[in-house]
Design a protein around this motif. Structure first.
Motif, mmCIF file in Angstrom:
data_model
loop_
_atom_site.group_PDB
_atom_site.id
_atom_site.type_symbol
_atom_site.label_atom_id
_atom_site.label_comp_id
_atom_site.label_asym_id
_atom_site.label_seq_id
_atom_site.Cartn_x
_atom_site.Cartn_y
_atom_site.Cartn_z
ATOM 1 N N TYR A 291 10.063 13.110 -8.427
ATOM 2 C CA TYR A 291 9.088 12.057 -8.105
ATOM 3 C C TYR A 291 9.193 10.856 -9.046
ATOM 4 N N ILE B 282 -2.967 9.693 -5.859
ATOM 5 C CA ILE B 282 -4.144 10.142 -5.097
ATOM 6 C C ILE B 282 -5.370 9.403 -5.639
ATOM 7 N N TRP C 146 -5.377 6.336 -6.722
ATOM 8 C CA TRP C 146 -5.410 4.986 -6.140
ATOM 9 C C TRP C 146 -6.094 5.001 -4.769
ATOM 10 N N ASN D 65 -9.366 2.722 -4.129
ATOM 11 C CA ASN D 65 -9.520 1.777 -3.015
ATOM 12 C C ASN D 65 -10.753 2.102 -2.180
ATOM 13 N N MET E 259 6.237 2.631 5.771
ATOM 14 C CA MET E 259 7.187 1.870 4.960
ATOM 15 C C MET E 259 7.030 2.370 3.538
ATOM 16 N N MET F 35 5.356 -3.517 -1.102
ATOM 17 C CA MET F 35 4.969 -4.564 -2.065
ATOM 18 C C MET F 35 5.881 -5.782 -1.919
ATOM 19 N N LEU G 124 1.088 0.621 11.027
ATOM 20 C CA LEU G 124 1.181 1.771 10.106
ATOM 21 C C LEU G 124 0.484 2.995 10.701
ATOM 22 N N ALA H 117 -2.525 3.522 8.375
ATOM 23 C CA ALA H 117 -3.413 2.354 8.197
ATOM 24 C C ALA H 117 -4.819 2.814 7.798
ATOM 25 N N ASN I 282 -5.414 -0.338 2.895
ATOM 26 C CA ASN I 282 -4.598 -1.438 3.420
ATOM 27 C C ASN I 282 -5.067 -2.787 2.866
ATOM 28 N N TRP J 116 -3.157 -5.116 -0.009
ATOM 29 C CA TRP J 116 -2.780 -6.514 0.310
ATOM 30 C C TRP J 116 -3.410 -7.470 -0.701
#
Ligand SMILES: Cc1cc2nc3c(=O)[nH]c(=O)nc-3n(C[C@H](O)[C@H](O)[C@H](O)COP(=O)(O)OP(=O)(O)OC[C@H]3O[C@@H](n4cnc5c(N)ncnc54)[C@H](O)[C@@H]3O)c2cc1C
Length: 513
Positions: free
Chosen positions: A260, A315, A317, A321, A379, A385, A410, A413, A418, A422
């Protein structure tokens, strides 16, 4: 097995938790029905009246970011309509779930419409004594609030559970009680909390009511693309459903995790590919956490231990979000950093936008990513990014336009991740990359795809090296099978930085008024 109609009935409403294992709402519904009761499991294709749930609703977000600009949000709290790739996924995920439920005696009931009406009506129809669901943290929790009070008014208990996040947003805050805006201290605070609870086993059987409950036919929802059927690449790449999610997790633990540390190399299959499974809740973060944690306690050493910690922080992150969206319900519509409201985006050139969407920009790494996205619905993170940075900074297109394209294409999504990512790339979000960091697709390719394996896979007509340098004579191909770059990377970088300076000058001017 069916029970007489007079028995107590639990209504379990599944949403982004399309699994039997580690499903607290399902377990609680079954327990409440007891030996003599019955359980109705429903999924609702939500089609709410957006006007019913206007933003902003009263939430901590208003204290968190109370500038005037953030108050005039045009969006609503209604669940965001799914994009095309997500609709494809949902169809197959529901099919898998229905079959798993059938195997233990249950049935999946499908309904569509405004959940605020559908759920209370169904509760009355089946004489439910209680309604059970796992909590969501998106703006759509406004819908859940309405349902809860409607149910309670008519004497039906509503019970909600933590299932889809390891740490619910309101349980993690700074020393002064405000939400974190920077990931590293956020994740440190998460790690200092009690360990996430152990996952729950899947129920062994479910009892349905004696009288069958009417259900929509899944095919009538038209979730699959037709004329044209663009989903062949999705079918080649994915197997939606709980079993496939568990298989992905095992494969990652056996193979991917040890490598990883090479996660930034798009040609290496070392990432978990769990994101759409997590997005639809075919697997829970508690299952993922405990599988990785138990591996690191028993089997892992050296590099693999570092990899496990890094993977768990990814995980994290996802959780971060979700927390940002919880506190900033306008995340998809508005810059988190208000100074970006003055950013001089260029009027979108439809040809350039189309070139980006279809992987025809002439910038190999960007095109490879956009083609991978279109074909497979996913992706690689590093390439996301780079592709996002190219749209925002080299083409000066408003990040919301790119976010909407990803939302549609996606399979993972996500309402929080998302727009959160962005805005991270744009520099307008919390803990974002600074705007002046413009990813150079050539340097990125040289570093992360040095043999151009990834580029060759998706842009086979490109003749040149990973850095975008054309093979001798290949310049003559410009205008041929692979296009010349639609913009000059260096010139557009300079223009992006000038635009950023312009934005800051407006801020300074406003500040001095
Ligand atoms: C512009 C942009 C848009 C994105 N949109 C989404 C999206 O809609 N949905 C989504 O799940 N991820 C999104 N990501 C984050 C990331 O690209 C994907 O989560 C990751 O590529 C999924 O692959 P994986 O499961 O193999 O990841 P792994 O590397 O195996 O990571 C494990 C899990 O951690 C989570 N994760 C990893 N990175 C991030 C991140 N940066 N933000 C949030 N969660 C993360 C995902 O749930 C992922 O499945 C976006 C990133 C960018 C730059």
């Amino acid at each position: 097995m069916s029970k007489p109609d007079s028995s107590p009935v639990s209504l379990v409403w599944l949403r982004n938790d399309l699994r039997l294992e580690d499903n607290p709402a399902l377990v609680a519904g079954i327990e409440a029905a007891g030996d003599h009761g019955a359980v109705v499991v429903v999924y609702v294709l939500e089609e709410p009246d957006a006007a019913e749930y206007p933003l902003p609703f009263q939430s901590a977000s208003q204290e968190e970011n109370s500038e005037e600009a953030r108050q005039s949000v045009p969006n609503s709290n209604a669940p965001r309509p799914l994009g095309g790739a997500s609709r494809w996924w949902l169809h197959h995920s529901l099919t898998a779930l229905a079959s798993s439920l059938r195997a233990i005696g249950g049935e999946l009931v499908l309904r569509r419409g405004n959940a605020a009406s559908v759920i209370p009506e169904l509760a009355h129809e089946v004489n439910a004594t209680g309604v059970y669901w796992n909590r969501r943290y998106t703006n759509a929790r406004a819908v859940d609030g309405v349902i809860k009070s409607r149910l309670r008014t008519s004497g039906i208990d509503a019970h909600s559970f933590q299932a889809n996040l390891l740490h619910e947003p309101w349980t993690v805050s700074t020393g002064s009680g405000t939400p974190f805006r920077v990931f590293t201290p956020y994740w440190r605070a998460c790690l200092s909390r009690p360990l996430p609870r152990a996952p729950l086993p899947a129920p062994e059987r479910i009892t349905t009511p004696l009288t069958a409950v009417a259900s929509d036919d899944l095919s009538s929802w038209n979730l699959l693309p037709q004329n044209p059927d663009w989903a062949s690449g999705l079918r080649e790449t994915w197997q939606p459903g709980e079993q496939a999610a568990l298989t992905r997790l095992s494969a990652f633990l056996e193979v991917g995790l040890a490598s990883y540390h090479r996660r930034d190399e798009p040609s290496e299959a070392v990432n978990s590919m769990l994101s759409p499974h997590l997005r639809f809740g075919e697997i829970s973060p508690f299952q993922v956490w405990h599988a990785v944690d138990s591996a690191r306690r028993t089997e892992l050493s050296g590099q693999s231990l570092d990899n496990a910690a890094k993977f768990l922080s990814e995980i994290g992150w996802r959780e971060f979000n979700a927390s940002i969206l919880f506190y900033m319900p306008y995340l998809r519509d508005q810059n988190v950093r208000p100074e970006f409201d003055a950013f001089p985006w260029k009027e979108t050139d439809p040809h350039q936008l189309k070139a980006w969407q279809t992987g025809q920009t002439g910038v190999p790494l960007v095109d490879a990513g956009m083609r991978e996205l279109w074909h497979t619905g996913i992706m690689h993170n590093r390439v996301r990014m780079v592709a996002a940075s190219f749209l925002i900074k080299n083409l000066l297109v408003d990040w919301r336009i790119g976010e909407a394209w990803f939302w549609d294409t996606l399979v993972d999504a996500d309402e929080a991740s998302n727009p959160g990512n962005w805005q991270w790339v744009a520099g307008s979000g919390v803990d974002a990359a600074p705007y002046f960091r413009v990813f150079n697709p050539e340097t990125q390719a040289k570093k992360f795809d040095p043999e151009a394996h990834y580029i060759q896979r998706w842009v086979p007509e490109f003749e040149g090296d990973a850095a975008g340098k054309r093979a001798p004579g290949a310049e003559t191909l410009f205008g041929g099978s692979y296009p010349a770059p639609i913009v000059d990377l260096r010139e557009t970088r300079v223009a992006a930085l000038a635009a950023y300076d312009e934005m800051r000058a407006v801020g300074l001017y406003r500040g001095s008024q």
